[in-house]
Every structure is written in C-alpha cells, then in structure tokens.
Scaffold this motif. Sequence first.
Motif, short mmCIF file in Angstrom:
data_model
loop_
_atom_site.label_atom_id
_atom_site.label_comp_id
_atom_site.label_asym_id
_atom_site.label_seq_id
_atom_site.Cartn_x
_atom_site.Cartn_y
_atom_site.Cartn_z
N VAL A 1 0.84 -1.20 0.00
CA VAL A 1 0.00 0.00 0.00
C VAL A 1 0.87 1.25 0.00
O VAL A 1 0.61 2.23 -0.71
N THR A 2 1.94 1.23 0.82
CA THR A 2 2.83 2.39 0.90
C THR A 2 3.48 2.67 -0.45
O THR A 2 3.53 3.81 -0.92
N VAL A 3 3.98 1.60 -1.10
CA VAL A 3 4.60 1.76 -2.42
C VAL A 3 3.58 2.26 -3.44
O VAL A 3 3.86 3.13 -4.27
N GLY A 4 2.35 1.71 -3.35
CA GLY A 4 1.30 2.12 -4.27
C GLY A 4 0.89 3.56 -4.10
O GLY A 4 0.36 4.18 -5.04
N VAL A 5 1.13 4.12 -2.94
CA VAL A 5 0.80 5.53 -2.71
C VAL A 5 1.97 6.43 -3.08
O VAL A 5 1.79 7.49 -3.69
N ILE A 6 3.18 6.02 -2.70
CA ILE A 6 4.36 6.88 -2.90
C ILE A 6 4.68 7.07 -4.38
O ILE A 6 4.96 8.18 -4.83
N ILE A 7 4.65 5.96 -5.16
CA ILE A 7 5.04 6.04 -6.57
C ILE A 7 4.14 7.00 -7.35
O ILE A 7 4.64 7.87 -8.07
N PRO A 8 2.79 6.91 -7.23
CA PRO A 8 1.96 7.90 -7.93
C PRO A 8 2.24 9.34 -7.50
O PRO A 8 2.18 10.26 -8.33
N VAL A 9 2.54 9.54 -6.23
CA VAL A 9 2.84 10.90 -5.76
C VAL A 9 4.11 11.42 -6.42
O VAL A 9 4.17 12.58 -6.86
N ILE A 10 5.14 10.56 -6.51
CA ILE A 10 6.39 10.97 -7.14
C ILE A 10 6.16 11.32 -8.62
O ILE A 10 6.67 12.31 -9.13
N VAL A 11 5.38 10.47 -9.29
CA VAL A 11 5.08 10.72 -10.71
C VAL A 11 4.34 12.05 -10.87
O VAL A 11 4.66 12.86 -11.76
N ALA A 12 3.35 12.29 -10.00
CA ALA A 12 2.57 13.54 -10.09
C ALA A 12 3.45 14.76 -9.86
O ALA A 12 3.33 15.77 -10.57
#
Length: 375
Positions: free
Chosen positions: A168-179
């Motif tokens: 869940v943490t990875v799934g949240v962090i990666i989209p934030v970095i991309v955005a």
Amino acid sequence: MSAKYMVVSLLLALTIYPAVKLSLGAALRDRTARHVLCQENLEYPHESHCCLNCPAGQFVKEACTKPLTRGTCAACPYDTYTEHDNGLMQCLQCTKCRTDEEVTRQCSNTQNSQCQCKSGSFCSPDQACEFCKKCSRCKPDEETVKNCTSTSNTVCKKKIATSATVLVTVGVIIPVIVAVGVVLLIYLKKKLSFSNFTVVSCKSSEVVKVNMDDKNNTTLEEEERQSAGPLEPQQEREPFLKESPPVHSQRRRLIPLNGQESLKKSFDLFEELDINYHNRFFRRIGLKDNEIQGADNQSPADKMYELLRLWMEKEGSKADINDLLEVLFSLDQKLSAETIIHKAITNCDFVYEDVKTDCVAADIVTHHGINEKPC
C-alpha cells in the motif's frame, strides 16, 4: 538472748507483712489489667476485663463496667465512619477527594468514601499518588495494546510492517512521485515559454511596451508618441501599491471561568502549535533547557502538557493563559493562537474580559470571524 532475738524478728515480720501484701496486690492487679486477653474483633480490653465491641457505624461512648457486656455506643457523627465492629473511642474521618479526582462512592457512617482519577488521567496504586498524571498517547508508529484506566497508563507497542502495508505504501508513494514530476515539467515548460514576453507599464495617460529581447527597439506606439511632440507635464502619481503600516490593536484578554482548573484544561489545546516551534515556545515562557530536555522521551502532546504543568507550578497564582498566547503571537503563530482562543471559549473554560454575561452570547461573530456557540 535467743528469746529476745525471736521477739524482735516477730515484730519486724508483723510490721513488714501488710505493706508487702498491699504492694503484691497492686502489682497483681496492674499485671492483670495489662495482660487481659480479649477475643479479637469481638471484644476490647477495659481495666481488668473485656467489653463487647460496638457495631459498625458506632463508637464507644462509655466502656462497660462488667465483663462481657457492652457499654454505651453512639452513632458516628457526619463525615466520620467505622466499617467494622470496634472498640474505638471515636470514629474515623472520611477521606476527601482531590480536585483532579472524582468520587466513586460517597462516605457514610459505615464506609469510607472512594476516589479515582478523572477520565484521561491515572495514578498507579503502587506509588505515592500526590496528583493524577495525564494518560499517554501512542505515537504514529505505535499501536495501543491497553487503554488508559484510572490506575494504569496507556500501553503501546511498535507497529509491525506487513507485506500488505508495504504494498500500500509503495502504491501511494510512486503515484505521488510521478505527479510531482509532471508538475515540475509543466512548471519548467511554462517558465521557458515566458523567456520572451512584453512588460507593460500602465499609467493613466500612456501605455509603453518594451520588448525584452531587444531593449534598444521601440514599439510603434512609442514612435508615434515621439513624432507627435512632447506631452504636457503631468503630476507625479502615487505608486499603485503602498506598504500598509502595521496595525497594533490591543488584543482582548481571556478570563477563566473555573480558575486554575480552566487553565489546566486548556493545556491540551496547545497541541495546535507546530512542533518545530515547541522548544522556542518553552524557552519564551521561562523554562530551562534541562527541564525541556527532561521531557524529550515523551510524545509531543505529552511533552507539551507536562511542561505547561511545570510552568504553572513555577508561576503559581500568576499563571495566565494570556501570557502563553502573547508568546505565540510573538513567534508569528497567529493562526494557532486564534484557534486556541476559539476552542477555549467554545469549551466554556474562558470568556473575554469585556463579556459581561455568564458565557459567550449566542450567534455573535467574534473579531476572528468564528461563530461561537453559547455555553
């Protein structure tokens, strides 16, 4: 000679015997009174005999005069008690609960009062309970194992990161970095696209356009204005924006509705303050560095509460919430200060000094723009 000696001895014996008999009798009576044995919880010693105990809720007003009888018993006066059959000559005083405690059982003539710490605080029974301590809160990386009770503090333990949590943490962090990356790219693109732009200087009588790529070139409007001849002199106008002078308004003071108890309840509200300002805030209110460091092992909320309680003890009767708020304003923490003021009034712990009613009037919008409810 022997006959004379015998007569003298007989006279001495007759003289000494009554005194010896009297002394032995008194000693025997004292020994009996001291060593009289009575049945525990049923009788009590009096002089050289045992009297029956008075029942619970009473005390011995007059002891018995005959063995195994009950003397005169009287009921315990108000605010005193005896819980068991007894031979007491007066009742016991009822326990008084402290201000940080609540009564769980009222005192009567047969039982003492019982007290416990108020909700949100505790006192360990195996320690000297001079005051109730505030219950701890678990940190963000901890979970509650046991909730706080009146006799025990909160028990916390570190959270264990599971595979699901990691995903869940990875799934949240990666989209934030991309955005964030996309936003940066858009920003850079816009910044580059504005490398060539026109600055417009506006006045009421003229418009001048300057090309930033070639400062020596003039626009068509400027050439036409030059060919038309000089303009009429105009008065110099004030700049469009002026720095407004700082406004120094006297802030409205708060007064507590319940004395020191209101001030103590307001300590929880200061969790509003940004943690990065905590140490500066504590130093401004007069606490020393070693006192501040002594609370570093606690959570930020508990640290704030304990150090404010220490400040209140040092200040005594001079402790005032207005002094704490002034420090927040001096640290440029106006939003935190106004939020604390609003909550303190909404909780009906404080009112403004110029408010003459018992509490804040209904439907009155304060100078903070917050509609405060009545108490």
